[in-house]
Design a protein around this motif. Sequence first.
Motif, PDB file in Angstrom:
ATOM      1  N   GLU A 238     -15.517 -38.534 -39.784  1.00 52.93           N
ATOM      2  CA  GLU A 238     -16.564 -37.862 -39.021  1.00 52.93           C
ATOM      3  C   GLU A 238     -17.039 -36.593 -39.706  1.00 52.93           C
ATOM      4  N   SER A 239     -16.119 -35.815 -40.264  1.00 50.94           N
ATOM      5  CA  SER A 239     -16.528 -34.554 -40.900  1.00 50.94           C
ATOM      6  C   SER A 239     -17.273 -34.800 -42.205  1.00 50.94           C
ATOM      7  N   ARG A 240     -16.877 -35.801 -42.970  1.00 53.53           N
ATOM      8  CA  ARG A 240     -17.648 -36.131 -44.181  1.00 53.53           C
ATOM      9  C   ARG A 240     -19.073 -36.507 -43.813  1.00 53.53           C
ATOM     10  N   GLU A 241     -19.233 -37.280 -42.754  1.00 49.52           N
ATOM     11  CA  GLU A 241     -20.568 -37.690 -42.339  1.00 49.52           C
ATOM     12  C   GLU A 241     -21.369 -36.488 -41.857  1.00 49.52           C
ATOM     13  N   THR A 242     -20.718 -35.560 -41.168  1.00 49.10           N
ATOM     14  CA  THR A 242     -21.405 -34.356 -40.716  1.00 49.10           C
ATOM     15  C   THR A 242     -21.875 -33.522 -41.900  1.00 49.10           C
ATOM     16  N   VAL A 243     -21.028 -33.373 -42.917  1.00 49.41           N
ATOM     17  CA  VAL A 243     -21.421 -32.620 -44.110  1.00 49.41           C
ATOM     18  C   VAL A 243     -22.627 -33.291 -44.778  1.00 49.41           C
ATOM     19  N   LYS A 244     -22.612 -34.597 -44.876  1.00 51.73           N
ATOM     20  CA  LYS A 244     -23.760 -35.307 -45.455  1.00 51.73           C
ATOM     21  C   LYS A 244     -25.022 -35.040 -44.654  1.00 51.73           C
ATOM     22  N   ASN A 245     -24.901 -35.027 -43.336  1.00 48.78           N
ATOM     23  CA  ASN A 245     -26.068 -34.760 -42.491  1.00 48.78           C
ATOM     24  C   ASN A 245     -26.581 -33.342 -42.676  1.00 48.78           C
ATOM     25  N   ILE A 246     -25.674 -32.388 -42.873  1.00 44.71           N
ATOM     26  CA  ILE A 246     -26.091 -31.015 -43.157  1.00 44.71           C
ATOM     27  C   ILE A 246     -26.830 -30.956 -44.487  1.00 44.71           C
TER      28      ILE A 246
ATOM     29  N   LEU B 245      -7.639 -37.239 -47.677  1.00 47.87           N
ATOM     30  CA  LEU B 245      -7.554 -36.290 -46.569  1.00 47.87           C
ATOM     31  C   LEU B 245      -8.493 -35.099 -46.742  1.00 47.87           C
ATOM     32  N   ILE B 246      -9.393 -35.178 -47.724  1.00 49.28           N
ATOM     33  CA  ILE B 246     -10.311 -34.088 -48.028  1.00 49.28           C
ATOM     34  C   ILE B 246     -11.718 -34.438 -47.539  1.00 49.28           C
ATOM     35  N   SER B 247     -12.354 -33.487 -46.865  1.00 46.59           N
ATOM     36  CA  SER B 247     -13.718 -33.696 -46.361  1.00 46.59           C
ATOM     37  C   SER B 247     -14.779 -33.126 -47.299  1.00 46.59           C
ATOM     38  N   VAL B 248     -14.452 -32.048 -48.008  1.00 46.89           N
ATOM     39  CA  VAL B 248     -15.363 -31.426 -48.972  1.00 46.89           C
ATOM     40  C   VAL B 248     -14.547 -31.020 -50.186  1.00 46.89           C
ATOM     41  N   ALA B 249     -15.032 -31.360 -51.370  1.00 47.65           N
ATOM     42  CA  ALA B 249     -14.355 -30.953 -52.605  1.00 47.65           C
ATOM     43  C   ALA B 249     -15.213 -29.930 -53.345  1.00 47.65           C
ATOM     44  N   ALA B 250     -14.564 -29.176 -54.201  1.00 49.61           N
ATOM     45  CA  ALA B 250     -15.282 -28.220 -55.045  1.00 49.61           C
ATOM     46  C   ALA B 250     -14.835 -28.397 -56.490  1.00 49.61           C
ATOM     47  N   ILE B 251     -15.780 -28.209 -57.391  1.00 50.59           N
ATOM     48  CA  ILE B 251     -15.488 -28.121 -58.821  1.00 50.59           C
ATOM     49  C   ILE B 251     -15.716 -26.666 -59.200  1.00 50.59           C
ATOM     50  N   GLY B 252     -14.693 -26.027 -59.762  1.00 48.27           N
ATOM     51  CA  GLY B 252     -14.700 -24.580 -59.937  1.00 48.27           C
ATOM     52  C   GLY B 252     -15.546 -24.094 -61.098  1.00 48.27           C
ATOM     53  N   ALA B 253     -15.724 -22.780 -61.142  1.00 50.53           N
ATOM     54  CA  ALA B 253     -16.567 -22.161 -62.154  1.00 50.53           C
ATOM     55  C   ALA B 253     -16.063 -22.423 -63.572  1.00 50.53           C
ATOM     56  N   ARG B 254     -14.739 -22.545 -63.739  1.00 48.40           N
ATOM     57  CA  ARG B 254     -14.177 -22.749 -65.073  1.00 48.40           C
ATOM     58  C   ARG B 254     -14.224 -24.216 -65.501  1.00 48.40           C
ATOM     59  N   THR B 255     -14.475 -25.125 -64.566  1.00 48.02           N
ATOM     60  CA  THR B 255     -14.430 -26.561 -64.887  1.00 48.02           C
ATOM     61  C   THR B 255     -15.748 -27.289 -64.637  1.00 48.02           C
ATOM     62  N   THR B 256     -16.748 -26.616 -64.096  1.00 46.54           N
ATOM     63  CA  THR B 256     -18.025 -27.276 -63.817  1.00 46.54           C
ATOM     64  C   THR B 256     -18.653 -27.839 -65.095  1.00 46.54           C
ATOM     65  N   GLU B 257     -18.407 -27.181 -66.223  1.00 48.77           N
ATOM     66  CA  GLU B 257     -18.988 -27.637 -67.486  1.00 48.77           C
ATOM     67  C   GLU B 257     -18.173 -28.764 -68.126  1.00 48.77           C
TER      68      GLU B 257
ATOM     69  N   LEU C  76     -15.571 -39.480 -56.542  1.00 55.46           N
ATOM     70  CA  LEU C  76     -14.978 -38.954 -55.322  1.00 55.46           C
ATOM     71  C   LEU C  76     -15.698 -39.486 -54.092  1.00 55.46           C
ATOM     72  N   SER C  77     -14.974 -39.578 -52.988  1.00 54.65           N
ATOM     73  CA  SER C  77     -15.497 -40.199 -51.777  1.00 54.65           C
ATOM     74  C   SER C  77     -16.085 -39.199 -50.795  1.00 54.65           C
ATOM     75  N   MET C  78     -16.097 -37.936 -51.154  1.00 54.96           N
ATOM     76  CA  MET C  78     -16.601 -36.896 -50.260  1.00 54.96           C
ATOM     77  C   MET C  78     -17.673 -36.067 -50.971  1.00 54.96           C
ATOM     78  N   PRO C  79     -18.493 -35.305 -50.229  1.00 54.34           N
ATOM     79  CA  PRO C  79     -19.436 -34.391 -50.871  1.00 54.34           C
ATOM     80  C   PRO C  79     -18.707 -33.368 -51.735  1.00 54.34           C
ATOM     81  N   VAL C  80     -19.396 -32.925 -52.798  1.00 46.46           N
ATOM     82  CA  VAL C  80     -18.795 -32.025 -53.778  1.00 46.46           C
ATOM     83  C   VAL C  80     -19.707 -30.823 -53.999  1.00 46.46           C
ATOM     84  N   GLY C  81     -19.113 -29.619 -53.947  1.00 37.02           N
ATOM     85  CA  GLY C  81     -19.830 -28.410 -54.310  1.00 37.02           C
ATOM     86  C   GLY C  81     -19.506 -28.014 -55.733  1.00 37.02           C
TER      87      GLY C  81
END
Length: 364
Positions: A37-45, A155-167, A178-183
């Motif tokens: 449910e939370s993954r779907e909510t994030v997608k809707n946002i 078990l993760i609803s939102v993932a992040a790729i950090g400033a040192r690894t985005t590149e 990944l199966s969830m939205p990613v920042g």
Amino acid sequence: MQPLQDLNVRETVPLVSPRYLKHEENVTDEAIRTVVESRETVKNILAGRDRRLMVIVGPCSIHDQVAGLEYARKLRELAERVKSHMLVVMRVYFEKPRTTVGWKGLINDPHLNDTFDIGTGLRIARRILLEVANMGLPAATELLEPITPQYIADLISVAAIGARTTESPTHRQMASGLSMPVGYKNGTDGSLQVAIDAMLAAQHQHSFLGMDGDGKTCIINTKGNPWGFLILRGGRSGPNYDPALLTEATEKLNAAKLTPRLMVDCSHANSNKDYTRQRVVWNDCIEQRMAGNDHLIGLMLESNLFPGNQPLPADLSQLKYGVSVTDGCIGWDETEQLVLSAYERLGGELAGPQPAGASRSGAV
């Protein structure tokens, strides 16, 4: 015969397979419901169908299971109070990228003593995430090691790729599966382009070496992950949350034919690494949101039970309970004040008693 490899390797230690660990700490129906449910909510946002503000808030890093879950229980209650105007997601970070050296997080060194019992760290991390999900509280984390998602990503609803690894191509490939939205955070120098390139790369199919659920080396073929957003965290060039820089970020995303969805990290370079200034960034961004900037879909706060941070002592019995061992965090009282004040300013009607110091006018 002269050896040709592993010259600088002390030893190799086998790990339990992801499938076995998931059997030990099996997902529950309640946890499944929370994540789906939370993954779907994030997608809707991200798609603009849900106009609530996404707030990712929690410790810079989790180092104590008891304190982490106490924080989660407090946050779950707060999330319920503000759910009409905010989606509250707990920041549950287990892996810490280091500029040089330092404690690398609960998964890498769960005992805080350089024993690097990663097998135990993975078990504790999964156990914490499962308990958080069972509370009905979504979780967000930064994924650093590309093998880690096999153990905890369900078990993760939102993932992040950090400033040192985005590149990093490795992390862009990982994000594509990944199966969830990613920042994607902007680079440590403040550059937005590396994060925009990462978003574009992760939307495409990739094939790369990885590990399956049984712990076997395999080729992973991904579909691509369309659910990405840009996280602005400032950089060596300075903070990047003011209206002009948010407009610039929006224009660059539009030029790359990416949906302009922005989250501002109130910590790191945006607060000049001063945790007491997170409120300044937070309040400024709430004002921008109230002024009509719908591209600003979320905010991130580093928060713990108690404010500040502490070095890891040689005698771990001297650790202060509920205080960060990495970046400085605001305490729970200030966190609650900021969230409830913003909720009112965004149009929410508070139910129940306000914390001491909160104001109907929105000033804190």
